[in-house]
Motif scaffolding. Structure first.
Motif, PDB file in Angstrom:
ATOM      1  N   VAL A 147      50.634  36.283  61.205  1.00  0.00           N
ATOM      2  CA  VAL A 147      49.313  35.652  61.730  1.00  0.00           C
ATOM      3  C   VAL A 147      48.754  35.402  60.703  1.00  0.00           C
ATOM      4  O   VAL A 147      48.044  36.540  60.046  1.00  0.00           O
ATOM      5  CB  VAL A 147      49.120  35.495  63.246  1.00  0.00           C
ATOM      6  N   LEU A 148      48.445  34.867  59.794  1.00  0.00           N
ATOM      7  CA  LEU A 148      47.460  34.028  59.028  1.00  0.00           C
ATOM      8  C   LEU A 148      46.059  33.389  59.841  1.00  0.00           C
ATOM      9  O   LEU A 148      46.481  32.584  60.252  1.00  0.00           O
ATOM     10  CB  LEU A 148      47.842  33.344  57.921  1.00  0.00           C
ATOM     11  N   LEU A 149      45.036  34.089  60.237  1.00  0.00           N
ATOM     12  CA  LEU A 149      43.359  34.179  59.937  1.00  0.00           C
ATOM     13  C   LEU A 149      42.982  33.230  59.101  1.00  0.00           C
ATOM     14  O   LEU A 149      42.498  34.924  57.919  1.00  0.00           O
ATOM     15  CB  LEU A 149      42.976  34.911  60.830  1.00  0.00           C
ATOM     16  N   VAL A 150      41.812  32.022  58.869  1.00  0.00           N
ATOM     17  CA  VAL A 150      41.394  32.294  57.712  1.00  0.00           C
ATOM     18  C   VAL A 150      39.449  31.698  58.596  1.00  0.00           C
ATOM     19  O   VAL A 150      40.035  30.657  59.270  1.00  0.00           O
ATOM     20  CB  VAL A 150      41.459  31.063  57.071  1.00  0.00           C
ATOM     21  N   THR A 151      38.674  31.685  57.961  1.00  0.00           N
ATOM     22  CA  THR A 151      37.138  31.583  58.192  1.00  0.00           C
ATOM     23  C   THR A 151      36.491  31.609  57.585  1.00  0.00           C
ATOM     24  O   THR A 151      36.598  31.968  56.346  1.00  0.00           O
ATOM     25  CB  THR A 151      36.695  31.717  59.288  1.00  0.00           C
ATOM     26  N   GLU A 152      35.295  30.236  57.543  1.00  0.00           N
ATOM     27  CA  GLU A 152      35.020  30.447  56.337  1.00  0.00           C
ATOM     28  C   GLU A 152      33.823  31.983  55.874  1.00  0.00           C
ATOM     29  O   GLU A 152      33.245  32.479  57.198  1.00  0.00           O
ATOM     30  CB  GLU A 152      33.335  29.581  56.731  1.00  0.00           C
ATOM     31  N   ALA A 153      33.506  32.206  54.729  1.00  0.00           N
ATOM     32  CA  ALA A 153      32.381  33.741  54.771  1.00  0.00           C
ATOM     33  C   ALA A 153      31.295  33.409  55.099  1.00  0.00           C
ATOM     34  O   ALA A 153      30.141  32.561  55.260  1.00  0.00           O
ATOM     35  CB  ALA A 153      32.769  33.889  53.350  1.00  0.00           C
ATOM     36  N   GLU A 154      30.340  33.990  55.966  1.00  0.00           N
ATOM     37  CA  GLU A 154      29.519  34.445  56.553  1.00  0.00           C
ATOM     38  C   GLU A 154      28.159  35.549  55.798  1.00  0.00           C
ATOM     39  O   GLU A 154      28.894  36.533  55.656  1.00  0.00           O
ATOM     40  CB  GLU A 154      29.667  34.824  57.937  1.00  0.00           C
ATOM     41  N   GLY A 155      28.130  35.369  54.688  1.00  0.00           N
ATOM     42  CA  GLY A 155      26.581  35.891  53.723  1.00  0.00           C
ATOM     43  C   GLY A 155      27.020  37.219  53.672  1.00  0.00           C
ATOM     44  O   GLY A 155      28.525  36.937  52.738  1.00  0.00           O
ATOM     45  N   ASP A 156      26.644  38.446  53.003  1.00  0.00           N
ATOM     46  CA  ASP A 156      27.005  39.141  51.911  1.00  0.00           C
ATOM     47  C   ASP A 156      27.568  40.410  53.271  1.00  0.00           C
ATOM     48  O   ASP A 156      28.545  41.423  52.228  1.00  0.00           O
ATOM     49  CB  ASP A 156      26.046  39.659  51.309  1.00  0.00           C
ATOM     50  N   ARG A 157      27.464  40.439  54.301  1.00  0.00           N
ATOM     51  CA  ARG A 157      27.637  41.787  54.726  1.00  0.00           C
ATOM     52  C   ARG A 157      29.933  42.184  55.049  1.00  0.00           C
ATOM     53  O   ARG A 157      30.011  43.030  55.338  1.00  0.00           O
ATOM     54  CB  ARG A 157      27.501  41.652  56.123  1.00  0.00           C
ATOM     55  N   ASP A 158      29.863  40.795  54.615  1.00  0.00           N
ATOM     56  CA  ASP A 158      31.761  41.307  54.579  1.00  0.00           C
ATOM     57  C   ASP A 158      31.976  41.398  53.378  1.00  0.00           C
ATOM     58  O   ASP A 158      33.105  41.774  52.827  1.00  0.00           O
ATOM     59  CB  ASP A 158      32.520  39.657  54.534  1.00  0.00           C
ATOM     60  N   GLY A 159      31.295  41.455  52.579  1.00  0.00           N
ATOM     61  CA  GLY A 159      31.152  42.088  50.550  1.00  0.00           C
ATOM     62  C   GLY A 159      32.401  41.006  49.730  1.00  0.00           C
ATOM     63  O   GLY A 159      31.560  40.037  50.202  1.00  0.00           O
ATOM     64  N   ALA A 160      33.148  41.218  48.990  1.00  0.00           N
ATOM     65  CA  ALA A 160      33.144  40.276  48.032  1.00  0.00           C
ATOM     66  C   ALA A 160      33.656  38.867  48.781  1.00  0.00           C
ATOM     67  O   ALA A 160      34.587  39.166  49.725  1.00  0.00           O
ATOM     68  CB  ALA A 160      34.426  41.250  46.874  1.00  0.00           C
ATOM     69  N   LYS A 161      33.909  38.089  48.358  1.00  0.00           N
ATOM     70  CA  LYS A 161      34.216  36.519  48.602  1.00  0.00           C
ATOM     71  C   LYS A 161      35.448  36.504  48.425  1.00  0.00           C
ATOM     72  O   LYS A 161      36.038  36.986  48.181  1.00  0.00           O
ATOM     73  CB  LYS A 161      33.003  35.390  48.859  1.00  0.00           C
TER      74      LYS A 161
END
Length: 717
Positions: free
Chosen positions: A465-479
């Motif tokens: 299962v692949l999930l994709v969502t928009e990046a939110e700020g910098d907390r996720d690390g590199a986009k």
């Protein structure tokens, strides 16, 4: 009265601990040897009045004889046993397994947390709770701890290793650890506790989890295809993180051993070959009660400690829940120093690189939180009918007093975009294509499982299962990254999605494979076994391994490469901007997903976004950052309020955010609750800020500052 172990085996062990025979006990009790033999073999039990006489003979109280939940204190005292040198003259100059890992608390966090996940008790449905405690000891607290671990017995061995260290890596590390303790008068302990886990069950020597961890190397008894570990190497990170090569253990068992479950204690020391007082020693040593069944009663085995003893060893557990506490003595974080200081000149004058800073508990605290959030965000996330598998917290103490409050690692804070995506999948709220902000798109990606034994063909097709969502700020690390994980929900693989369409909006992707895609997914268990064999000891990727080649074929890894290619293609399709056949669809997507665009050169008719174009920063006497920022404001009808954000620059992962102790507007703006509001019609503005030193995870002189202006209101920015 609750009883523990059967009377016969218990009495036999007490006699051995006391150095007595059955005949000796019979003489003291004025009974026949046959009577004592009958108790030992279980053919009979003594009368209550005789129980009191047995207690007196063993030097204990009658309650201990009745309950049999602990050993008597008679007999051989707890001591250190050092394995003798090999008769053939062979020498081991260190544990090879420990050399597979760096002295890095982030590697330690990954390996130990993975082990705790694998040992989680699943029957109650609750998560395994893991707590990391950094504890710096000085003064009387340090002296008391050294006395508890019988430091005077160990010191000659450390001296021998230091003197013979020379070009040996282990010798240099040990010498630095001992010098740091004496010269700076401090010792850092790092304790890892897990609860709702199996504990170190099994006998001291025979097959079982206790022996696998404490007695043996390269043995993994992980059961089930969803287990993370498979090499038996992860436990070596405990000793690798100790500059003294010393780890103490206290385990509460889920399955009784010798009729007991609580306070099973043992210590293990890892040193290279050495000579002490003319006698050679092979390497490892154990801290425990001498086993009377071993030659000369020299070998140390685990013992059932009292509460006072575990407290003196800093091994007291918070409750009776099963699990294990590992205490790393002399913890250091050499890799962490390199990660936070790219320039060797950043090390202050008078300090050697890898010396004081490798034992900075504030920095180690921050790095532990970062690593746990990055690698285990999915295991800490629940939704729908899926419960979290893991709860993690980190704290820091100095001489028993809290210096960094216990911080519960929150996946929605550390990895907000990916956590949102996984929750949406669990809640059943995913969509087939992104059309609005905050949505999560899901798509199945096939993994064709090969036949084992090198046979040609496909065993079955699993739907990841692949999930994709928009990046939110910098907390996720590199986009624009994809995290891949399987059943235990630890991130195994982090990859960049390449060849993206032009002007793709920043996104984050998650690939759920095996049991992570759902235990009912076709061939989930078989895929777990396949991917587990495709992981190296670091468990940080899937690819060609010797295990994969032997059990499947030399080309089996191509099935994994095909899965990655399919997943990347699916990501590209999901994030591509659709052609705007109508103004509604394309414009809606652009407004929803495009973030932080710069205003065009033409004078806009709507809100304009100020830009930070000048910054001056100095370090104050108290170690705080003092900054002055200049802002350029485009012409426009309305000026968007902006939030200055101070962060520490790091090589990888999210940047730690600093709090403001003071933030004021100097010219063209006013500061209100952390937000700058600009004077209408102003073209330039200036503000000043001072950071809060208590929010600094690292000493200021070893950091670089990054300041950004973000549109928003305070905590929403």
């Amino acid at each position: 009265m609750e009883t523990g172990e059967e009377f016969g085996p218990w009495l036999a062990r007490q006699l051995k601990l006391a150095g007595k025979t059955q005949a000796d006990l019979a003489d003291e009790l004025k009974l026949t040897r046959a009577a004592v033999s009958a108790w030992i073999t279980g053919r009979s039990t003594p009368r209550p009045t005789v129980m009191a006489d047995i207690a007196e003979a063993l030097g204990t109280d009658v309650g201990t004889v009745h309950t049999r939940t602990t050993d008597t204190q008679a007999g051989l005292p707890v001591s250190w046993y050092h394995r003798p040198g090999y008769p053939d003259g062979g020498r081991d100059l260190g544990n090879a397994a420990a050399f597979a890992f760096d002295a890095d608390v982030q590697v330690l966090a990954r390996e130990t947390c993975q082990n705790s996940l694998d040992e989680r008790l699943t029957e109650n449905g609750r998560p395994v709770k893991v707590r990391y405690t950094l504890h710096e000891l000085t003064g009387e607290a340090l002296d008391a701890f050294r006395e508890a671990i019988l430091w005077n017995e160990l010191f000659p061995h450390y001296s021998a290793v230091s003197e013979a260290g020379g070009n040996q890596k282990v010798g240099r590390v040990v010498d630095a650890g001992v010098r740091d303790m004496y010269e700076k008068g401090r010792l850092v302990l790092l304790r890892v506790d897990d609860y709702n886990a199996s504990g170190l069950i099994g006998d001291d020597y025979s097959d079982g989890k206790f022996a696998a961890v404490v007695r043996r190397q390269l043995e993994s008894l992980k059961s089930g295809p969803g287990a993370g570990g498979s090499y038996g190497l992860g436990k070596a990170t405990l000793w690798a993180t100790s500059a003294l090569g010393l780890v103490l253990i206290n385990s509460t068992l889920s399955v009784p051993h010798e009729g007991r479950t609580e306070r099973r204690v043992i210590g293990r020391l890892e040193l290279p070959w050495r000579e002490v007082d003319g006698e050679s020693y092979a390497g490892p040593a154990w801290f425990g009660r001498p086993d009377p069944e071993s030659p000369g009663a020299r070998v140390a085995r685990s013992w059932w400690a009292d509460e006072e003893t575990v407290e003196s060893l800093h091994l007291t557990r918070e409750n009776e829940e099963p699990g294990t506490s590992f205490l790393i003595v002399g913890a250091h974080d050499v890799a962490g120093l390199a990660a936070n200081s790219s320039d060797p000149d950043d090390v202050p004058i008078g300090e050697e690189e890898g010396d004081e800073d490798t034992r900075d508990i504030n920095r180690m605290h921050a790095r532990l939180v970062e690593a746990l959030g990055r690698d285990f965000w999915a295991a800490m996330t629940g939704g729908g009918s899926r419960l979290p598998l893991l709860e993690v917290s980190v704290r820091a103490l100095r001489n028993g007093k809290e210096v960094v409050a216990e911080q519960q690692v929150d996946p929605s804070v550390e990895q907000p975009s990916r956590t949102r995506a996984l929750r949406a999948y669990y809640d059943g709220t995913t969509v087939s294509r992104l059309t609005e902000a905050g949505q999560v798109a899901a798509r199945n990606v096939p993994l064709k499982l090969p036949l084992s034994g090198g046979a040609h063909g496909t065993f079955g097709t699993h739907q990841a299962v692949l999930l994709v969502t928009e990046a939110e700020g910098d907390r996720d690390g590199a986009k624009n990254r994809m995290h891949s994980l399987r059943g235990n929900r630890m991130t195994v693989k982090r990859t960049v999605v390449a060849r993206l369409p032009t002007n793709t909006n920043p996104f984050q992707a998650v690939l759920l494979v095996g049991e992570a895609a759902g235990e009912t997914a076709p061939f989930a268990k078989e895929v777990e076994e396949f991917l587990r064999a495709a992981e190296p000891p670091e468990h940080d990727r899937w690819g060609q391994t010797e295990e994969l080649t032997l059990r499947w074929s030399p080309s089996a890894y191509r099935r994994i490469s095909a899965l990655t290619a399919e997943a990347n293609n699916a990501v590209r399709e999901l994030v591509a901007r659709p052609k705007r056949s109508s103004s509604e669809g394309g414009e809606a997507l652009r407004k929803a997903l495009t973030v932080r665009t710069r205003p065009k050169a033409k004078t806009p008719t709507g809100p304009v976004v100020p830009v930070l174009d000048g910054l001056d920063a100095t370090v104050g006497d108290g170690g705080e950052w003092q900054i002055t920022g200049e802002v350029s404001i485009p012409r426009g009808d309305e000026i968007v309020p902006m939030v200055p954000v101070a962060q520490l620059d790091v090589r990888s992962g999210g940047r730690p955010r600093l709090d403001w102790a003071e933030l004021v507007g100097v010219e063209g703006c006013e500061a209100e609750n952390g937000t700058l509001r600009f004077t209408p019609g102003a073209r330039r503005a200036k503000f000043r800020g001072t950071t809060d030193v208590t929010s600094h995870p690292v000493r200021t002189t070893l950091t670089r500052l990054v300041v950004e202006l973000r549109a928003g209101k305070g905590s929403d920015a």
